[in-house]
Scaffold this motif. Structure first.
Motif, PDB file in Angstrom:
ATOM      1  N   VAL A 159     -76.703  56.057  81.772  1.00  0.00           N
ATOM      2  CA  VAL A 159     -77.355  54.869  81.209  1.00  0.00           C
ATOM      3  C   VAL A 159     -77.445  53.817  82.294  1.00  0.00           C
ATOM      4  O   VAL A 159     -76.505  53.631  83.082  1.00  0.00           O
ATOM      5  CB  VAL A 159     -76.555  54.329  80.003  1.00  0.00           C
ATOM      6  N   SER A 160     -78.570  53.127  82.341  1.00  0.00           N
ATOM      7  CA  SER A 160     -78.778  52.056  83.313  1.00  0.00           C
ATOM      8  C   SER A 160     -79.178  50.785  82.579  1.00  0.00           C
ATOM      9  O   SER A 160     -79.914  50.837  81.587  1.00  0.00           O
ATOM     10  CB  SER A 160     -79.868  52.448  84.314  1.00  0.00           C
ATOM     11  N   ILE A 161     -78.684  49.645  83.054  1.00  0.00           N
ATOM     12  CA  ILE A 161     -79.019  48.354  82.457  1.00  0.00           C
ATOM     13  C   ILE A 161     -79.184  47.300  83.541  1.00  0.00           C
ATOM     14  O   ILE A 161     -78.713  47.460  84.661  1.00  0.00           O
ATOM     15  CB  ILE A 161     -77.931  47.874  81.464  1.00  0.00           C
ATOM     16  N   ASP A 162     -79.867  46.207  83.192  1.00  0.00           N
ATOM     17  CA  ASP A 162     -79.832  44.968  83.962  1.00  0.00           C
ATOM     18  C   ASP A 162     -78.841  44.044  83.261  1.00  0.00           C
ATOM     19  O   ASP A 162     -78.874  43.937  82.030  1.00  0.00           O
ATOM     20  CB  ASP A 162     -81.202  44.290  83.996  1.00  0.00           C
ATOM     21  N   ALA A 163     -77.981  43.367  84.009  1.00  0.00           N
ATOM     22  CA  ALA A 163     -76.971  42.521  83.378  1.00  0.00           C
ATOM     23  C   ALA A 163     -76.509  41.433  84.344  1.00  0.00           C
ATOM     24  O   ALA A 163     -76.759  41.499  85.556  1.00  0.00           O
ATOM     25  CB  ALA A 163     -75.783  43.354  82.900  1.00  0.00           C
ATOM     26  N   THR A 164     -75.802  40.432  83.783  1.00  0.00           N
ATOM     27  CA  THR A 164     -75.364  39.275  84.576  1.00  0.00           C
ATOM     28  C   THR A 164     -73.883  38.970  84.396  1.00  0.00           C
ATOM     29  O   THR A 164     -73.422  37.910  84.787  1.00  0.00           O
ATOM     30  CB  THR A 164     -76.167  38.024  84.175  1.00  0.00           C
ATOM     31  N   HIS A 165     -73.121  39.878  83.803  1.00  0.00           N
ATOM     32  CA  HIS A 165     -71.746  39.565  83.408  1.00  0.00           C
ATOM     33  C   HIS A 165     -70.822  39.258  84.580  1.00  0.00           C
ATOM     34  O   HIS A 165     -69.776  38.634  84.397  1.00  0.00           O
ATOM     35  CB  HIS A 165     -71.167  40.719  82.582  1.00  0.00           C
ATOM     36  N   GLU A 166     -71.188  39.675  85.797  1.00  0.00           N
ATOM     37  CA  GLU A 166     -70.350  39.369  86.956  1.00  0.00           C
ATOM     38  C   GLU A 166     -70.639  37.997  87.552  1.00  0.00           C
ATOM     39  O   GLU A 166     -69.977  37.602  88.514  1.00  0.00           O
ATOM     40  CB  GLU A 166     -70.541  40.436  88.033  1.00  0.00           C
ATOM     41  N   GLY A 167     -71.611  37.286  86.986  1.00  0.00           N
ATOM     42  CA  GLY A 167     -71.958  35.981  87.535  1.00  0.00           C
ATOM     43  C   GLY A 167     -72.761  36.062  88.815  1.00  0.00           C
ATOM     44  O   GLY A 167     -72.836  35.090  89.577  1.00  0.00           O
ATOM     45  N   LEU A 168     -73.426  37.195  89.045  1.00  0.00           N
ATOM     46  CA  LEU A 168     -74.193  37.417  90.270  1.00  0.00           C
ATOM     47  C   LEU A 168     -75.692  37.380  90.031  1.00  0.00           C
ATOM     48  O   LEU A 168     -76.466  37.769  90.896  1.00  0.00           O
ATOM     49  CB  LEU A 168     -73.809  38.773  90.875  1.00  0.00           C
ATOM     50  N   GLY A 169     -76.108  36.886  88.874  1.00  0.00           N
ATOM     51  CA  GLY A 169     -77.513  36.973  88.515  1.00  0.00           C
ATOM     52  C   GLY A 169     -77.866  38.380  88.096  1.00  0.00           C
ATOM     53  O   GLY A 169     -76.995  39.225  87.855  1.00  0.00           O
ATOM     54  N   ARG A 170     -79.154  38.676  87.977  1.00  0.00           N
ATOM     55  CA  ARG A 170     -79.597  40.009  87.545  1.00  0.00           C
ATOM     56  C   ARG A 170     -79.167  41.073  88.552  1.00  0.00           C
ATOM     57  O   ARG A 170     -79.538  41.024  89.729  1.00  0.00           O
ATOM     58  CB  ARG A 170     -81.108  40.031  87.384  1.00  0.00           C
ATOM     59  N   GLN A 171     -78.408  42.042  88.067  1.00  0.00           N
ATOM     60  CA  GLN A 171     -78.015  43.199  88.864  1.00  0.00           C
ATOM     61  C   GLN A 171     -78.157  44.448  88.005  1.00  0.00           C
ATOM     62  O   GLN A 171     -78.205  44.361  86.769  1.00  0.00           O
ATOM     63  CB  GLN A 171     -76.578  43.071  89.371  1.00  0.00           C
ATOM     64  N   MET A 172     -78.212  45.612  88.658  1.00  0.00           N
ATOM     65  CA  MET A 172     -78.348  46.880  87.937  1.00  0.00           C
ATOM     66  C   MET A 172     -77.015  47.617  87.910  1.00  0.00           C
ATOM     67  O   MET A 172     -76.319  47.692  88.928  1.00  0.00           O
ATOM     68  CB  MET A 172     -79.416  47.766  88.568  1.00  0.00           C
ATOM     69  N   TYR A 173     -76.724  48.194  86.737  1.00  0.00           N
ATOM     70  CA  TYR A 173     -75.477  48.905  86.522  1.00  0.00           C
ATOM     71  C   TYR A 173     -75.759  50.254  85.878  1.00  0.00           C
ATOM     72  O   TYR A 173     -76.763  50.416  85.162  1.00  0.00           O
ATOM     73  CB  TYR A 173     -74.542  48.100  85.615  1.00  0.00           C
ATOM     74  N   ILE A 174     -74.859  51.192  86.103  1.00  0.00           N
ATOM     75  CA  ILE A 174     -74.971  52.498  85.462  1.00  0.00           C
ATOM     76  C   ILE A 174     -73.643  52.874  84.819  1.00  0.00           C
ATOM     77  O   ILE A 174     -72.581  52.398  85.225  1.00  0.00           O
ATOM     78  CB  ILE A 174     -75.399  53.614  86.445  1.00  0.00           C
ATOM     79  N   ALA A 175     -73.733  53.720  83.802  1.00  0.00           N
ATOM     80  CA  ALA A 175     -72.548  54.265  83.140  1.00  0.00           C
ATOM     81  C   ALA A 175     -72.811  55.730  82.839  1.00  0.00           C
ATOM     82  O   ALA A 175     -73.893  56.089  82.364  1.00  0.00           O
ATOM     83  CB  ALA A 175     -72.239  53.509  81.856  1.00  0.00           C
ATOM     84  N   ASN A 176     -71.840  56.567  83.114  1.00  0.00           N
ATOM     85  CA  ASN A 176     -71.921  57.981  82.784  1.00  0.00           C
ATOM     86  C   ASN A 176     -71.439  58.170  81.345  1.00  0.00           C
ATOM     87  O   ASN A 176     -70.287  57.872  81.036  1.00  0.00           O
ATOM     88  CB  ASN A 176     -71.052  58.788  83.749  1.00  0.00           C
ATOM     89  N   ILE A 177     -72.308  58.634  80.468  1.00  0.00           N
ATOM     90  CA  ILE A 177     -71.941  58.825  79.068  1.00  0.00           C
ATOM     91  C   ILE A 177     -71.836  60.310  78.719  1.00  0.00           C
ATOM     92  O   ILE A 177     -71.776  60.679  77.551  1.00  0.00           O
ATOM     93  CB  ILE A 177     -72.938  58.147  78.111  1.00  0.00           C
TER      94      ILE A 177
END
Length: 612
Positions: free
Chosen positions: A441-459
């Motif tokens: 799974v891939s998302i755009d998120a800001t939870h690290e306080g770095l502005g828009r970044q891309m993250y992945i999770a293996n499900i």
């Protein structure tokens, strides 16, 4: 082992042989085995022949492996439990984009959810990188187009630029199906129209197509597009080119086009003038212009959905089904939003997770589950089509990432992320999407306080060990709770649509004329099971068509699990009966003074060591 979290939440545990799927050769080999519930390293081998490998690359790959080895996950029975909980076992997230420095920040995302971000192998993920946030896009603002190598320390490779993008949908960046090409929208060199860039990933060849794209058919041969200069609602408009028909409410010259992705040949399909006459038989009297927004091919490319919109009060948003040649047009449903095709004739609408049939009725065929949200839904690819991936807007300062398992009707919380982005048109939505095999799974998120970044999770560990019922949990071994509802036969009366009376495909009701006598549906279970409880849903639309129901099981002869029980409502009803063992078949019986209609039947039980 039965593991309970708060609010009727269940925890599941999976088992794995390989931690790192699709690992790069010559990089890191990680394998483990499960023993008594603990992960043990079986083999750890770093090949030093890859001289360019950096130490942090090894750490990154280990993080991905850790994501795959996570053994526990939580489930929730209701939407309120999902969004109200905080202490769930979430899927580990790994950031794959480089945020730059404080002096030169970089903001990277895929920006939307309904196109191919990953190549077929799941190694390369597309993205767009910009260098500002929290303001409107201006004509001179450029985005960098590139891809990230998940097997090489998340290395970023830039392949192009664009001046045709927005905050909510990016620039329709995607891999072209059945091709090595990467596609994205841009503005022409002379600034007069929007175009599509194509880059061949293997050869480096480049070409330009004469129209921008919105959605490419699943075979990659044709793309749909609309007049991007005309869109006006915030966050989705493209700037830099004026609308040549700004003074017309529904011009005949503006509409949806189809472009051949090999030759660039363009065919005009349907005009705003024509669809406005269908939507407003007495004439359109709105204060603002009508425009097309979004198109989406069905899986076989025979029809597509499109939205007709305005920006007036009252606001108008309607969905329309159009044939591939543009000739056959029919109403789909009202107030469409985020959606995905389930099959050629059914759309899953994100708002409230409802199914709509492409039959012109505009009626809800089924609601999968009660939710108070408008997620971006993705039905995972086969063999994981029982799963829906979704997300939420910011709720009380956080965004939720989740899975919904249709057979068990359970939610699996994947992430609860604090939003640090500005709201409104400049917000950063998760826009969850998945790899081609559905396991990343891939998302755009800001939870690290770095502005828009891309993250992945293996499900993958969740998909390999799905929840098996609302009454229990799979703990990696021993007894496995199962919800089995495979209809292999149904008789004793003139039943129609019996094969739909299971929770994988429930769109049509099973129906049988009745005169007060009992009629049953028989299920063959494929093994010997201990049965514990059963539930039945007459009709989510509230029409009551069953007076009584009962359950029999077969262990060499037919016996009663529970006797005739009154049906008290048209929605879900459950009977928790004394456990019965050795059942290989079940019959669910129904009575009604009129026509019997039942929407869904589920029977639950366990089978030691034989998971299905």
């Amino acid at each position: 082992m039965w593991v309970h979290c708060g609010m009727k939440c269940l925890s599941f545990r999976g088992r794995f042989d390989s931690l790192l799927e699709n690992r790069p050769s010559g990089a890191v080999e990680l394998r483990c085995m499960m023993a008594y519930g603990k992960a043990k390293i079986k083999n750890f081998n770093i090949n030093t022949e890859s001289k360019n490998m950096k130490y942090w690359s090894i750490i990154v790959l280990w993080s991905l492996a850790a994501s795959a080895v996570a053994q526990d996950y939580s489930t929730c029975e209701t939407w309120d439990e999902l969004v109200g909980g905080k202490e769930f076992k979430y899927a580990p997230l790994v950031r794959m984009s480089d945020p730059g420095t404080k002096e030169q920040p970089a903001y990277t995302g895929f920006w939307f959810y309904d196109e191919h971000q990953f190549d077929i192998a799941g190694r390369y993920a597309l993205g767009m990188k910009v260098h500002f946030q929290n303001r409107d896009v201006e004509p001179a603002d450029r985005g960098d187009i590139g891809y990230i190598d998940l097997h090489n320390g998340f290395k970023w490779t830039k392949i192009g630029e664009t001046t045709a993008w927005n905050w909510q949908q990016g620039n329709r960046l995607q891999w072209r199906p059945n091709s090595d090409e990467i596609l994205w929208n841009d503005r022409s060199e002379d600034g007069t129209h929007f175009i599509c860039r194509a880059y061949n990933f293997k050869t480096g060849a480049r070409r330009t197509l004469p129209r921008s794209i919105y959605d490419v058919s699943s075979d990659g041969t044709v793309a749909l597009t609309h007049d991007f200069t005309r869109m006006k609602h915030g966050g989705t408009m493209l700037v830099g080119i004026p609308d040549p028909y700004e003074d017309q409410r529904a011009p005949a010259q503006s509409g949806i086009e189809k472009m051949n992705m090999e030759t660039g040949e363009v065919e005009f399909l349907i005009s705003l003038e024509r669809i406005a006459k269908l939507a407003f038989p007495k004439g359109y009297t709105g204060e603002t212009n009508l425009y097309f927004f979004r198109e989406g091919w069905n899986p076989s490319g025979t029809r597509f959905i499109t939205f007709l919109r305005n920006m007036a009060n009252p606001r108008h948003v309607s969905g329309w089904s159009v044939s591939a040649d543009g000739w056959d047009v029919r109403y789909f449903y009202n107030q469409p939003s985020h959606h995905t095709w389930q099959d050629d004739s059914t759309i899953l609408e994100g708002r409230s997770l409802r199914l709509f049939k492409d039959d012109g009725s505009g009626k809800v065929a089924q609601q999968l589950v009660e939710i108070n949200a408008n997620p971006d839904p993705t039905i995972l690819p086969d063999p994981y089509g029982d799963w829906v991936l979704g997300d939420t807007y910011v709720r009380n300062g956080v965004q939720h990432l989740w899975l919904f398992h249709r057979p068990s009707k359970l939610f699996v919380p994947l992430a609860r992320l604090k939003s640090t982005a500005e709201g409104g048109y400049h917000r950063v939505d998760l826009h969850a999407r998945c790899s081609r095999d559905g396991r990343i799974v891939s998302i755009d998120a800001t939870h690290e306080g770095l502005g828009r970044q891309m993250y992945i999770a293996n499900i993958g560990y969740i998909l390999d060990n799905p929840p098996t019922g609302r009454a229990g949990a799979y703990d990696g071994g021993g007894d496995n709770d199962l919800s089995f509802s495979w209809t292999l036969s149904g008789s004793d009366g003139s039943w129609t649509n019996v094969t739909y009376a299971d929770d994988d495909n429930m769109i049509t009701k099973a129906e049988c004329p009745s005169s007060g006598i009992g009629h049953y549906i028989e299920y063959t279970l494929g093994g010997a099971y201990t049965l514990t409880n059963a539930r039945m849903n007459e009709d989510d639309n509230g029409i009551k068509e069953v007076d009584e129901w009962m359950l029999e099981y077969y262990d060499g002869s037919w016996k009663s699990a529970f006797g005739w029980t009154s049906s008290t409502s048209a929605t879900w009803q459950e009977v928790d009966f004394s456990d019965v063992s050795g059942a290989t078949k079940v019959r669910v019986h129904f009575k009604d003074n009129g026509t019997i209609q039942v929407e869904e039947v589920e029977v639950y039980g366990t089978n030691t060591g034989n998971r299905q």
